[in-house]
Design a protein around this motif. Structure first.
Motif, PDB file in Angstrom:
ATOM      1  N   GLU A 159       0.877  -1.179   0.000  1.00 26.59           N
ATOM      2  CA  GLU A 159       0.000   0.000   0.000  1.00 26.59           C
ATOM      3  C   GLU A 159       0.914   1.229   0.000  1.00 26.59           C
ATOM      4  OE1 GLU A 159      -2.348   0.370   3.628  1.00 26.59           O
ATOM      5  OE2 GLU A 159      -0.561   0.660   4.855  1.00 26.59           O
ATOM      6  N   ARG A 191       0.939  -6.848  -4.592  1.00 24.79           N
ATOM      7  CA  ARG A 191       0.437  -7.878  -3.674  1.00 24.79           C
ATOM      8  C   ARG A 191       0.494  -9.219  -4.382  1.00 24.79           C
ATOM      9  NH1 ARG A 191      -4.831  -4.665  -1.075  1.00 24.79           N
ATOM     10  NH2 ARG A 191      -3.594  -2.828  -0.564  1.00 24.79           N
ATOM     11  N   GLU A 193      -1.243 -11.692  -4.940  1.00 24.10           N
ATOM     12  CA  GLU A 193      -2.627 -12.163  -4.890  1.00 24.10           C
ATOM     13  C   GLU A 193      -2.676 -13.662  -5.209  1.00 24.10           C
ATOM     14  OE1 GLU A 193      -5.317 -10.490  -4.091  1.00 24.10           O
ATOM     15  OE2 GLU A 193      -4.757  -8.378  -4.254  1.00 24.10           O
ATOM     16  N   LEU A 201      -8.871  -5.762 -12.743  1.00 32.79           N
ATOM     17  CA  LEU A 201      -9.542  -5.581 -11.450  1.00 32.79           C
ATOM     18  C   LEU A 201      -8.660  -6.073 -10.300  1.00 32.79           C
ATOM     19  CD1 LEU A 201     -12.376  -4.687 -10.404  1.00 32.79           C
ATOM     20  CD2 LEU A 201     -12.965  -7.094 -10.344  1.00 32.79           C
ATOM     21  N   THR A 203      -4.850  -7.514  -9.807  1.00 33.80           N
ATOM     22  CA  THR A 203      -3.548  -7.870 -10.374  1.00 33.80           C
ATOM     23  C   THR A 203      -2.507  -7.832  -9.262  1.00 33.80           C
ATOM     24  OG1 THR A 203      -3.343  -5.537 -10.952  1.00 33.80           O
ATOM     25  CG2 THR A 203      -3.994  -7.008 -12.714  1.00 33.80           C
ATOM     26  N   GLN A 208      -2.210   2.748  -6.838  1.00 24.02           N
ATOM     27  CA  GLN A 208      -3.175   3.276  -5.866  1.00 24.02           C
ATOM     28  C   GLN A 208      -3.145   4.793  -5.850  1.00 24.02           C
ATOM     29  OE1 GLN A 208      -1.845   1.146  -2.250  1.00 24.02           O
ATOM     30  NE2 GLN A 208      -3.853   0.186  -2.267  1.00 24.02           N
ATOM     31  N   GLU A 210      -3.957   7.196  -2.834  1.00 24.37           N
ATOM     32  CA  GLU A 210      -4.357   7.172  -1.422  1.00 24.37           C
ATOM     33  C   GLU A 210      -4.164   8.543  -0.797  1.00 24.37           C
ATOM     34  OE1 GLU A 210      -4.242   3.040   0.429  1.00 24.37           O
ATOM     35  OE2 GLU A 210      -2.145   3.505   0.091  1.00 24.37           O
ATOM     36  N   TYR A 259      -6.056  -2.369  11.049  1.00 23.74           N
ATOM     37  CA  TYR A 259      -5.888  -0.982  11.477  1.00 23.74           C
ATOM     38  C   TYR A 259      -7.183  -0.201  11.516  1.00 23.74           C
ATOM     39  CZ  TYR A 259      -5.872  -0.804   6.373  1.00 23.74           C
ATOM     40  OH  TYR A 259      -6.179  -0.986   5.055  1.00 23.74           O
ATOM     41  N   GLU A 283     -15.345  -4.123  -5.037  1.00 19.07           N
ATOM     42  CA  GLU A 283     -14.784  -2.889  -4.468  1.00 19.07           C
ATOM     43  C   GLU A 283     -14.068  -2.022  -5.508  1.00 19.07           C
ATOM     44  OE1 GLU A 283     -12.251  -3.658  -1.071  1.00 19.07           O
ATOM     45  OE2 GLU A 283     -11.086  -1.854  -1.514  1.00 19.07           O
ATOM     46  N   LEU A 284     -14.465  -0.767  -5.538  1.00 16.94           N
ATOM     47  CA  LEU A 284     -13.763   0.233  -6.352  1.00 16.94           C
ATOM     48  C   LEU A 284     -12.734   0.930  -5.481  1.00 16.94           C
ATOM     49  CD1 LEU A 284     -13.509   2.268  -8.778  1.00 16.94           C
ATOM     50  CD2 LEU A 284     -15.547   3.403  -7.895  1.00 16.94           C
ATOM     51  N   MET A 285     -13.139   1.250  -4.250  1.00 19.09           N
ATOM     52  CA  MET A 285     -12.233   1.889  -3.291  1.00 19.09           C
ATOM     53  C   MET A 285     -12.790   1.717  -1.881  1.00 19.09           C
ATOM     54  SD  MET A 285     -13.050   5.949  -3.371  1.00 19.09           S
ATOM     55  CE  MET A 285     -11.945   6.170  -1.984  1.00 19.09           C
ATOM     56  N   GLU A 335      -8.761   7.529   5.881  1.00 19.51           N
ATOM     57  CA  GLU A 335      -8.029   7.248   4.641  1.00 19.51           C
ATOM     58  C   GLU A 335      -8.949   6.826   3.494  1.00 19.51           C
ATOM     59  OE1 GLU A 335      -4.593   4.068   3.897  1.00 19.51           O
ATOM     60  OE2 GLU A 335      -6.580   3.191   3.986  1.00 19.51           O
ATOM     61  N   GLY A 339      -8.068   2.773  -6.327  1.00 15.96           N
ATOM     62  CA  GLY A 339      -7.152   2.160  -7.276  1.00 15.96           C
ATOM     63  C   GLY A 339      -7.273   2.835  -8.631  1.00 15.96           C
TER      64      GLY A 339
HETATM   65  N1  GAP Z   1      -4.168   1.605   2.345  1.00 17.49           N
HETATM   66  C1  GAP Z   1      -5.397   0.889   2.360  1.00 17.49           C
HETATM   67  C2  GAP Z   1      -5.510  -0.068   1.277  1.00 17.49           C
HETATM   68  O1  GAP Z   1      -4.539  -0.382   0.599  1.00 17.49           O
HETATM   69  P1  GAP Z   1      -7.187  -1.672   0.097  1.00 17.49           P
HETATM   70  O2  GAP Z   1      -8.701  -1.722   0.165  1.00 17.49           O
HETATM   71  O3  GAP Z   1      -6.454  -2.943   0.346  1.00 17.49           O
HETATM   72  O4  GAP Z   1      -6.767  -0.535   1.107  1.00 17.49           O
HETATM   73  C3  GAP Z   1      -7.248   0.145  -1.760  1.00 17.49           C
HETATM   74  O5  GAP Z   1      -6.764  -1.099  -1.310  1.00 17.49           O
HETATM   75  C4  GAP Z   1      -7.623   0.076  -3.228  1.00 17.49           C
HETATM   76  O6  GAP Z   1      -6.518  -0.379  -4.004  1.00 17.49           O
HETATM   77  C5  GAP Z   1      -8.738  -0.925  -3.545  1.00 17.49           C
HETATM   78  O7  GAP Z   1     -10.018  -0.395  -3.277  1.00 17.49           O
HETATM   79  C6  GAP Z   1      -8.518  -1.139  -5.028  1.00 17.49           C
HETATM   80  O8  GAP Z   1      -9.041  -0.071  -5.778  1.00 17.49           O
HETATM   81  C7  GAP Z   1      -7.006  -1.096  -5.126  1.00 17.49           C
HETATM   82  N2  GAP Z   1      -6.472  -2.479  -5.103  1.00 17.49           N
HETATM   83  C8  GAP Z   1      -6.180  -3.218  -4.002  1.00 17.49           C
HETATM   84  N3  GAP Z   1      -5.706  -4.432  -4.377  1.00 17.49           N
HETATM   85  C9  GAP Z   1      -5.691  -4.441  -5.719  1.00 17.49           C
HETATM   86  C10 GAP Z   1      -5.305  -5.415  -6.719  1.00 17.49           C
HETATM   87  N4  GAP Z   1      -4.791  -6.580  -6.363  1.00 17.49           N
HETATM   88  N5  GAP Z   1      -5.446  -5.093  -8.017  1.00 17.49           N
HETATM   89  C11 GAP Z   1      -5.945  -3.882  -8.388  1.00 17.49           C
HETATM   90  N6  GAP Z   1      -6.311  -2.936  -7.514  1.00 17.49           N
HETATM   91  C12 GAP Z   1      -6.200  -3.203  -6.202  1.00 17.49           C
END
Ligand code: GAP
Length: 472
Positions: A159, A191, A193, A201, A203, A208, A210, A259, A283-285, A335, A339
């Motif tokens: 993040e 990440r 994943e 969507l 990856t 991000q 933020e 957190y 989730e979009l955000m 916060e 993405g």
């Molecule tokens: N700092 C808080 C945080 O990182 P999160 O919900 O894990 O929160 C925020 O991530 C945003 O980042 C998500 O809502 C999404 O838009 C984007 N995001 C998270 N993981 C992603 C992934 N693997 N691929 C694409 N976008 C991702």
């Protein structure tokens, strides 16, 4: 209309150069994507619109750009090393590997479903291993050291937020900011994943946007979450997302990140083709109330009940001194974390439209907001073999280019050229014809209405700036 499914946007993206599967000539790399000429423009426009909205148009937000690789201790004290896990399960029959929570969410029979009731999506078996935690941080090694030297271990940030927290005092003191204020950052995160997919969507490498908004800790700031939800709903709908394709999800207590005391996710209808309404959204955000968790965790001061320092590694105290109240404390944080890639996908899906010509031909029209459109204007000469027309068209392009992204195209008949620009979301086409040479006027054609207007060449720049809503 919006795109009927993600696949429609995938094929448009590949066809027209928004997004390509990465490393395709070597068989691809699961769920990695490269942004082409139009994709990079669109992504840059999303980031620019966001930055302008938060950092330039508000008076209470600063920007930073921190390193992607931070000291490993950042991830120890943020507790990502211990808790940033996904529950992993294997299918004993086909050895397929999945995220247990996503399996139940996607294939479980409604509320209260458990893993045992879910069939393996690969082979149909019901034979799962026990879920076990899998840390999602991507590891790397720094320097020319032995591979197993623990001192060389580092992570690609999962993040961007932590780069903001560790710079809180640097920003606050250099800008002499007083609470409340925010710090914004846009950049890559990584990440590992377990089950990436659905195009861009989910990856392993993504971007991000933020922002950490710091406030006095006098009260619980649950309502500040609502404030930022409302702000972002306004931002997304203002840039074209239909309200009915957005949905607010109050994350239940048991699903909150380590957190967070409260999180509201803004969900987008990425899967309109699914019959059950609740499975159409992803989730979009998210907007999370992180309290003072991170600033305390990274500070050398906070002590536990026995008076022992909780962070013996940090050399700083990230508390804030309120001059007026003569008080020192750790600010609380709300916060909004969004993405770039998910925003881009939502904007493309929502902008997707189809229209039929008088001749009964289907045309794709990408009705992107002008601020997001990769190309703002296409200049099209009606006769490419007539040097005076070509030269006037090129002069029009050159004049517009400094203030708006403009392209020149003479590679087809006018119908084909219009169709091409409609499909990539160009708000205006400008045609230069024989008449233009006499009256020094051009035809401006509107992407959304297909209506045409004659405009003096000398007034074109101002006219387009107004219609595009271009601000400097
Ligand atoms: N700092 C808080 C945080 O990182 P999160 O919900 O894990 O929160 C925020 O991530 C945003 O980042 C998500 O809502 C999404 O838009 C984007 N995001 C998270 N993981 C992603 C992934 N693997 N691929 C694409 N976008 C991702």
């Amino acid at each position: 209309m919006a795109a009927p499914n993600i696949e429609t946007v995938v094929s448009l993206s590949k066809r027209r150069g928004f997004v390509f599967p990465s490393s395709e000539i070597y068989g691809g790399l699961g769920s990695a994507w490269d942004y082409g000429p139009l994709g990079v423009e669109l992504a840059n426009n999303v980031k620019r619109a966001w930055w302008r909205w938060l950092v330039y148009e508000r008076d209470d937000i600063e920007g930073v750009d921190s390193s992607i690789i931070l000291n490993r201790l950042v991830w120890k004290y943020s507790e990502h090393e211990a808790t940033f896990n996904d529950p992993l399960v294997d299918c004993r029959k086909c050895q397929g590997r999945f995220r247990a929570d996503k399996l139940v969410e996607e294939f479980g029979a409604g509320e209260g479903a458990d893993l045992a009731s879910v069939a393996c999506p690969k082979c149909g078996a019901h034979d799962w291993t026990e879920p076990r935690p899998f840390n999602m941080m991507l590891e790397t090694r720094l320097g020319a050291v032995a591979e197993d030297d623990p001192a060389s271990l580092a992570y690609l940030r999962p993040e961007t937020a932590q780069g903001i927290f560790i710079n809180f005092l640097n920003v606050q003191t250099t800008t002499r900011r007083k609470l409340p204020f925010g710090i914004a950052q846009v950049g890559k995160s990584f990440r590992n994943e377990v089950t990436p997919g659905n195009f861009i969507l989910r990856t392993r490498e993504f971007e991000q946007m933020e922002m950490e908004y710091f406030v006095r800790p006098d009260a619980e700031h649950f309502q500040l979450v609502d404030y930022w939800v409302e702000q972002y709903m306004g931002w997304y709908t203002g840039l074209g997302l239909a309200r009915e394709n957005l949905y607010l999800y109050e994350v239940p207590q048991e699903k909150l990140a380590h957190y967070s005391r409260r999180t509201v996710d803004i969900m987008y209808r990425y899967f309109p083709e699914r019959p059950e309404a609740e499975r159409q959204f992803e989730e979009l955000m998210g907007i999370a109330y992180r309290t003072d968790f991170d600033l305390r965790q990274h500070s050398n001061k906070p002590e536990d009940a026995e008076g022992k320092r909780r962070n013996p590694d940090s050399t700083a105290d990230l508390s804030y001194f309120d001059e007026a109240a003569k008080e020192r404390f750790y600010p609380h944080v709300v916060e909004p974390a969004s993405g770039v890639n998910r925003s881009l996908l939502a904007f493309m899906m929502d902008a997707y439209d189809e229209r039929t010509t008088d001749k009964g031909e289907k045309r794709v029209v990408l009705k992107l907001h002008p601020e997001l459109a990769p190309i703002k204007v296409a200049v099209l000469p009606l006769a490419k073999n007539k040097p005076e027309i070509v030269s006037m068209a090129r002069a029009v392009k050159a004049e517009l280019q400094p203030s708006m992204r403009t392209v020149y195209d003479d590679t087809g008949g006018i119908g084909k050229l219009y169709a091409r620009q409609d499909e990539i979301g160009t708000p205006f086409c400008v045609t230069v014809d024989h008449q233009s040479l006499e009256d020094e006027a051009v035809t401006v054609r509107d992407r959304d209405t297909w209506g045409q207007e004659r405009v003096k060449a000398s007034e074109l720049g101002e006219y387009l700036k107004k219609r595009l809503g271009i601000r400097c």
